[in-house]
Enzyme design. Structure first.
Site, PDB file in Angstrom:
ATOM      1  N   GLY A  31       7.371   8.987   0.483  1.00 39.60           N
ATOM      2  CA  GLY A  31       6.842   8.735  -0.863  1.00 39.60           C
ATOM      3  C   GLY A  31       5.748   9.772  -1.346  1.00 39.60           C
ATOM      4  N   SER A  34       4.098  10.589  -5.003  1.00 36.04           N
ATOM      5  CA  SER A  34       3.159   9.287  -5.809  1.00 36.04           C
ATOM      6  C   SER A  34       2.143   8.506  -5.066  1.00 36.04           C
ATOM      7  CB  SER A  34       4.134   8.509  -6.483  1.00 36.04           C
ATOM      8  OG  SER A  34       3.571   7.416  -7.309  1.00 36.04           O
ATOM      9  N   GLY A  35       1.057   8.196  -5.759  1.00 38.42           N
ATOM     10  CA  GLY A  35       0.236   7.231  -5.405  1.00 38.42           C
ATOM     11  C   GLY A  35      -0.279   7.634  -3.940  1.00 38.42           C
ATOM     12  N   GLY A  37       0.838   8.038  -0.945  1.00 43.64           N
ATOM     13  CA  GLY A  37       1.434   9.050  -0.237  1.00 43.64           C
ATOM     14  C   GLY A  37       1.095  10.497  -0.625  1.00 43.64           C
ATOM     15  N   LEU A  79      15.610   6.237   0.510  1.00 48.26           N
ATOM     16  CA  LEU A  79      15.550   5.187   1.472  1.00 48.26           C
ATOM     17  C   LEU A  79      16.686   4.183   1.434  1.00 48.26           C
ATOM     18  CD1 LEU A  79      11.848   5.110   2.095  1.00 48.26           C
ATOM     19  CD2 LEU A  79      13.374   5.714   3.984  1.00 48.26           C
ATOM     20  N   ASN A 103       5.316   5.467   4.476  1.00 49.72           N
ATOM     21  CA  ASN A 103       4.564   5.141   3.352  1.00 49.72           C
ATOM     22  C   ASN A 103       5.245   4.441   2.079  1.00 49.72           C
ATOM     23  OD1 ASN A 103       1.933   5.416   1.382  1.00 49.72           O
ATOM     24  ND2 ASN A 103       3.468   6.537   0.461  1.00 49.72           N
ATOM     25  N   SER A 151       1.040  -4.774   3.683  1.00 56.13           N
ATOM     26  CA  SER A 151       0.317  -5.063   2.626  1.00 56.13           C
ATOM     27  C   SER A 151      -0.096  -6.370   2.836  1.00 56.13           C
ATOM     28  CB  SER A 151       1.155  -5.151   1.265  1.00 56.13           C
ATOM     29  OG  SER A 151       0.554  -5.963   0.224  1.00 56.13           O
ATOM     30  N   TYR A 173      16.000 -16.256  -4.417  1.00 49.59           N
ATOM     31  CA  TYR A 173      15.144 -15.089  -4.655  1.00 49.59           C
ATOM     32  C   TYR A 173      13.933 -15.341  -5.185  1.00 49.59           C
ATOM     33  CZ  TYR A 173      13.937 -10.335  -5.874  1.00 49.59           C
ATOM     34  OH  TYR A 173      13.287  -9.039  -5.885  1.00 49.59           O
TER      35      TYR A 173
HETATM   36  N1  LIG Z   1      -1.001   0.166  -4.508  1.00 51.64           N
HETATM   37  C1  LIG Z   1      -1.311  -0.935  -4.014  1.00 51.64           C
HETATM   38  O1  LIG Z   1      -2.076  -1.874  -4.484  1.00 51.64           O
HETATM   39  C2  LIG Z   1      -0.765  -1.386  -2.589  1.00 51.64           C
HETATM   40  C3  LIG Z   1      -0.981  -2.439  -1.872  1.00 51.64           C
HETATM   41  C4  LIG Z   1      -0.595  -2.650  -0.683  1.00 51.64           C
HETATM   42  C5  LIG Z   1       0.437  -2.100  -0.332  1.00 51.64           C
HETATM   43  N2  LIG Z   1       0.742  -0.829  -0.753  1.00 51.64           N
HETATM   44  C6  LIG Z   1       1.825  -0.141  -0.128  1.00 51.64           C
HETATM   45  O2  LIG Z   1       1.536   1.301  -0.080  1.00 51.64           O
HETATM   46  C7  LIG Z   1       2.718   2.153  -0.124  1.00 51.64           C
HETATM   47  C8  LIG Z   1       2.721   3.303  -1.270  1.00 51.64           C
HETATM   48  O3  LIG Z   1       2.622   2.575  -2.659  1.00 51.64           O
HETATM   49  P1  LIG Z   1       1.864   3.230  -3.836  1.00 51.64           P
HETATM   50  O4  LIG Z   1       0.943   2.328  -4.401  1.00 51.64           O
HETATM   51  O5  LIG Z   1       1.541   4.737  -3.570  1.00 51.64           O
HETATM   52  O6  LIG Z   1       3.122   3.150  -4.685  1.00 51.64           O
HETATM   53  P2  LIG Z   1       3.824   4.401  -5.646  1.00 51.64           P
HETATM   54  O7  LIG Z   1       2.859   5.147  -6.359  1.00 51.64           O
HETATM   55  O8  LIG Z   1       4.715   3.690  -6.531  1.00 51.64           O
HETATM   56  O9  LIG Z   1       4.626   5.146  -4.342  1.00 51.64           O
HETATM   57  C9  LIG Z   1       5.595   4.628  -3.873  1.00 51.64           C
HETATM   58  C10 LIG Z   1       6.463   5.831  -3.486  1.00 51.64           C
HETATM   59  O10 LIG Z   1       7.509   5.551  -2.767  1.00 51.64           O
HETATM   60  C11 LIG Z   1       8.767   6.013  -3.103  1.00 51.64           C
HETATM   61  N3  LIG Z   1      10.037   5.161  -3.177  1.00 51.64           N
HETATM   62  C12 LIG Z   1      10.404   4.075  -3.721  1.00 51.64           C
HETATM   63  N4  LIG Z   1      11.615   3.623  -3.748  1.00 51.64           N
HETATM   64  C13 LIG Z   1      12.001   4.710  -2.610  1.00 51.64           C
HETATM   65  C14 LIG Z   1      13.535   4.850  -2.100  1.00 51.64           C
HETATM   66  N5  LIG Z   1      14.452   3.979  -2.337  1.00 51.64           N
HETATM   67  N6  LIG Z   1      13.726   6.192  -1.328  1.00 51.64           N
HETATM   68  C15 LIG Z   1      12.507   6.871  -1.248  1.00 51.64           C
HETATM   69  N7  LIG Z   1      11.286   6.638  -1.840  1.00 51.64           N
HETATM   70  C16 LIG Z   1      11.101   5.705  -2.606  1.00 51.64           C
HETATM   71  C17 LIG Z   1       8.573   6.247  -4.781  1.00 51.64           C
HETATM   72  O11 LIG Z   1       9.421   7.115  -5.235  1.00 51.64           O
HETATM   73  P3  LIG Z   1       9.898   7.519  -6.821  1.00 51.64           P
HETATM   74  O12 LIG Z   1       8.322   7.562  -7.485  1.00 51.64           O
HETATM   75  O13 LIG Z   1      10.675   8.516  -6.863  1.00 51.64           O
HETATM   76  O14 LIG Z   1      10.071   6.010  -6.984  1.00 51.64           O
HETATM   77  C18 LIG Z   1       7.026   6.836  -4.517  1.00 51.64           C
HETATM   78  O15 LIG Z   1       7.009   8.036  -4.134  1.00 51.64           O
HETATM   79  C19 LIG Z   1       3.823   1.079  -0.361  1.00 51.64           C
HETATM   80  O16 LIG Z   1       4.489   0.895   0.837  1.00 51.64           O
HETATM   81  C20 LIG Z   1       3.383  -0.172  -1.016  1.00 51.64           C
HETATM   82  O17 LIG Z   1       3.891  -1.326  -0.525  1.00 51.64           O
HETATM   83  C21 LIG Z   1       0.450  -0.542  -1.821  1.00 51.64           C
END
Ligand SMILES: NC(=O)c1ccc[n+]([C@@H]2O[C@H](COP(=O)([O-])OP(=O)(O)OC[C@H]3O[C@@H](n4cnc5c(N)ncnc54)[C@H](OP(=O)(O)O)[C@@H]3O)[C@@H](O)[C@H]2O)c1
Length: 295
Positions: A31, A34-35, A37, A79, A103, A151, A173
């Site tokens: 990842g 974005s964000g 990662g 993934l 991530n 999380s 669900y």
């Molecule tokens: N942000 C928060 O408040 C928060 C809170 C608790 C936990 N987290 C955890 O932190 C981690 C990072 O999240 P983030 O906030 O940085 O979110 P994000 O900006 O949406 O980044 C998520 C990353 O995962 C990638 N991804 C999603 N589906 C995928 C797939 N099928 N195969 C490969 N890559 C995939 C996305 O790629 P694309 O851009 O191509 O979709 C993106 O690079 C996650 O595991 C999330 O659960 C975040």
């Protein structure tokens, strides 16, 4: 400066890694485009690490590394597609690794989506990473660290737990409960890895982290994300702060012996009871192993 001496709620990834020299180390980050990662890649690179950045496509990974000016290697890893995951692992085979940041993630899909018959959040967040990380372990060097993004939402799985008999998600669900279940799986997976490293006498660690509440593209499936973030405003972090706990778990010298734990705000934290239940961890491992053997 003392390595990463400040570790508090508002600390940034840069602050908690200050003084840490990662020159000569190689980190895999999923990842990366974005964000959190992306920010982790930037900061670990700033400390000298070579970044192997994974994204759904090589072009996405490369674009992120280029925009960040990060020295790194871009690899495609979708993934939800084990052919892609296995190809990514094969491309990295034999390359010495010093850390893996699992991530990437998806959150709160509004309705049931399945991948290989499994509810997609469980598949992408847990199963895809299980295959990727397990495949990379032989190349993880002594002292190497695995950091799995979980999380606080893992608490939403509480009364239902892993519900592996509802891994397909068809029995009932619920977007957040299923996200919570996948994040519970992330903690249990890190716990299993830690136990495995210990049993095998390997000087490697695995921990799970909660990064905080951060306004990223993770909320793309939430119907009204602004309302959700407004409600959580008091505990919101910036992306720079949000990447702190995973970078801290990945690099801080004080955590060299810490394994099988869960961290939040750069500190050890207790997850729910189900997340420290070794029987559940074993059940999840066996279930995942059997699933991936037939895909
Ligand atoms: N942000 C928060 O408040 C928060 C809170 C608790 C936990 N987290 C955890 O932190 C981690 C990072 O999240 P983030 O906030 O940085 O979110 P994000 O900006 O949406 O980044 C998520 C990353 O995962 C990638 N991804 C999603 N589906 C995928 C797939 N099928 N195969 C490969 N890559 C995939 C996305 O790629 P694309 O851009 O191509 O979709 C993106 O690079 C996650 O595991 C999330 O659960 C975040």
């Amino acid at each position: 400066m003392v390595a990463g001496s400040i570790a508090q709620f508002h600390s940034t990834a840069e602050a908690v890694t200050a003084g840490i020299d990662l020159t000569g180390t190689t980190w895999v980050i999923t990842g990366v485009n974005s964000g959190l990662g992306r920010e982790s890649a930037r900061v670990l690179s700033l400390r000298g690490a070579h970044i192997i950045g994974l994204a759904r496509s090589e072009a996405n990974a490369q674009a992120a590394l280029t925009e960040l000016g990060v020295e790194g290697t871009a690899i495609a890893c979708e993934l939800s597609d084990l052919t892609s995951v296995r190809a990514a692992a094969a491309a990295l085979k034999g390359r010495p690794l010093h850390g893996i940041m699992a991530n990437a993630g998806i959150m709160a899909l509004p309705s049931l989506v399945q991948t290989h018959g499994i509810e997609q959040q469980l598949f992408v967040n847990h199963v895809g990473h299980f295959v990727l990380v397990n495949s990379l372990l032989p190349d993880l060097q002594p002292g190497g660290r695995v950091v799995v993004l979980s999380s606080e939402a893992h608490r939403m799985a509480d009364s239902h737990g892993l519900e592996l008999d509802n891994a397909h998600g068809q029995d009932s669900y619920h977007a957040w409960r299923m996200y919570g279940r996948s994040k519970l799986a992330n903690i249990l997976y890190a716990r299993s890895l830690a136990r495995q490293f210990e049993l095998e006498g390997q000087a490697k660690t695995a921990n799970a982290v909660h990064p905080g509440v951060i306004r990223t593209r993770l909320a793309r499936h939430v119907p009204n994300p602004d309302r959700m973030f407004d409600r959580l405003k008091k505990i919101e972090k910036t992306v720079a702060q949000g990447a702190a706990t995973q970078c801290y778990a990945a690099t801080h010298p004080s955590l060299a012996q810490t394994s099988g734990r869960y961290l939040s705000d750069c500190a050890l934290t207790e997850p729910i009871a189900a997340a420290i239940d070794d029987a559940q961890a074993d059940a999840l491992w066996a279930w995942t192993e059997a699933l991936v053997a037939r895909i």
